[in-house]
Design an enzyme around this catalytic site. Sequence first.
Site, PDB file in Angstrom:
ATOM      1  N   VAL A 246      46.049  48.207   8.527  1.00 12.17           N
ATOM      2  CA  VAL A 246      46.626  47.595   9.731  1.00 12.17           C
ATOM      3  C   VAL A 246      45.879  48.188  10.934  1.00 12.17           C
ATOM      4  O   VAL A 246      46.071  49.345  11.282  1.00 12.17           O
ATOM      5  CB  VAL A 246      48.144  47.860   9.771  1.00 12.17           C
ATOM      6  CG1 VAL A 246      48.760  47.299  11.034  1.00 12.17           C
ATOM      7  CG2 VAL A 246      48.788  47.218   8.540  1.00 12.17           C
ATOM      8  N   HIS A 247      45.002  47.376  11.517  1.00 17.09           N
ATOM      9  CA  HIS A 247      44.013  47.899  12.471  1.00 17.09           C
ATOM     10  C   HIS A 247      44.505  47.944  13.923  1.00 17.09           C
ATOM     11  O   HIS A 247      44.440  48.982  14.589  1.00 17.09           O
ATOM     12  CB  HIS A 247      42.749  47.025  12.411  1.00 17.09           C
ATOM     13  CG  HIS A 247      42.216  46.822  11.048  1.00 17.09           C
ATOM     14  ND1 HIS A 247      41.363  47.714  10.438  1.00 17.09           N
ATOM     15  CD2 HIS A 247      42.429  45.830  10.137  1.00 17.09           C
ATOM     16  CE1 HIS A 247      41.064  47.284   9.221  1.00 17.09           C
ATOM     17  NE2 HIS A 247      41.692  46.141   9.020  1.00 17.09           N
TER      18      HIS A 247
END
Length: 324
Positions: A246-247
């Site tokens: 999850v960037h």
Amino acid sequence: MNLPLLVDCDTGIDDAIALTYLATHPGTEIVGIVSTGGNVPASAVHRNNLALGELLEIQAPIALGAAQPLVEPPMYADDTHGPGGLGHAVLPAITRTEDPRSGAQLWVDAARAHPGELVGLVLGPHTNLALALQIDPELPRLLKRLHIMGGAIHHRGNTGPTSEWNIAVDPEAAQQVLAAFTGAAQRPVLGSLEATETVRFTQGTLDRFTALAAATGHPVASILADALRFYFEFHEADGFGWMAHVHDPLVAAHAVTGDFAGTRPLAVDVELTGTLTRGQTVGDELGRWGRAPNVEVLTDVRAEEFTRHLLETLEVGLFPSAHG
Ligand code: BDR
Ligand code: CA
């Protein structure tokens, strides 16, 4: 005033989490959202942003960005984010209207309205910021700071073997943005894959989102839980197991708090012509180019602390009592 933010994103599952975090964090004020084509076409990103904007009661203008990258035809990641960009989530009908300005113009107007104070976040391709720089080359001096999710410097790519999605979609735009900000008083902060992929959501994290939806009844909590489930399915199909990288939220949280990671200066440029490596972000560790560092790259991520902070912010912010 709380920290004024312009959020440029290609929503997108992790963009939606970042946007929700930014909208619910007590110290922030979103003053504009730009819908940039990337994970899905700009029109689909825009629909997602308008829906989230309405459900999160974000009052700021939401403007549609360009339909195409600067040079090459668009590419989309509906395998990663689902055909509409938010995985399994089904969005309600919305009444929220868009801002009539272009995404690029919104960048310029927001920066001019908050000179020296606006924090810009690029969580998708750089197309609209590059277009904004054509309208107003003063932007690097008007912004307080720029935070970017993009690149893979000492890491494999997630799009091409050496390229990261946000850069690979529009390498010319990313290159132009980095060039324009070279010499800016505050170097842009770059959260590249080696930093953002340390954030690995597990089943336990997914459970927290599902529980949040049940506990709050907030439609955005359900959207995020349904979207995340799709992200897990994609990562599993891509060989990573039952988890999700999850960037964008890490970059958002670092922009707001200055916490959860360190930074180090580096000269970085974008490969535009490589036959195998177009879109690669190249970092000059030994100073071979003789150029001064032009970005601060995120390092030493405290991923667990960050994930705790993210969940706590959402849990407080999405609870109905948080809105009086
Ligand atoms: C980036 O690409 C997109 O798919 C994500 O939303 C993130 O911004 C990660 O490479
Ligand atoms: Ca994104």
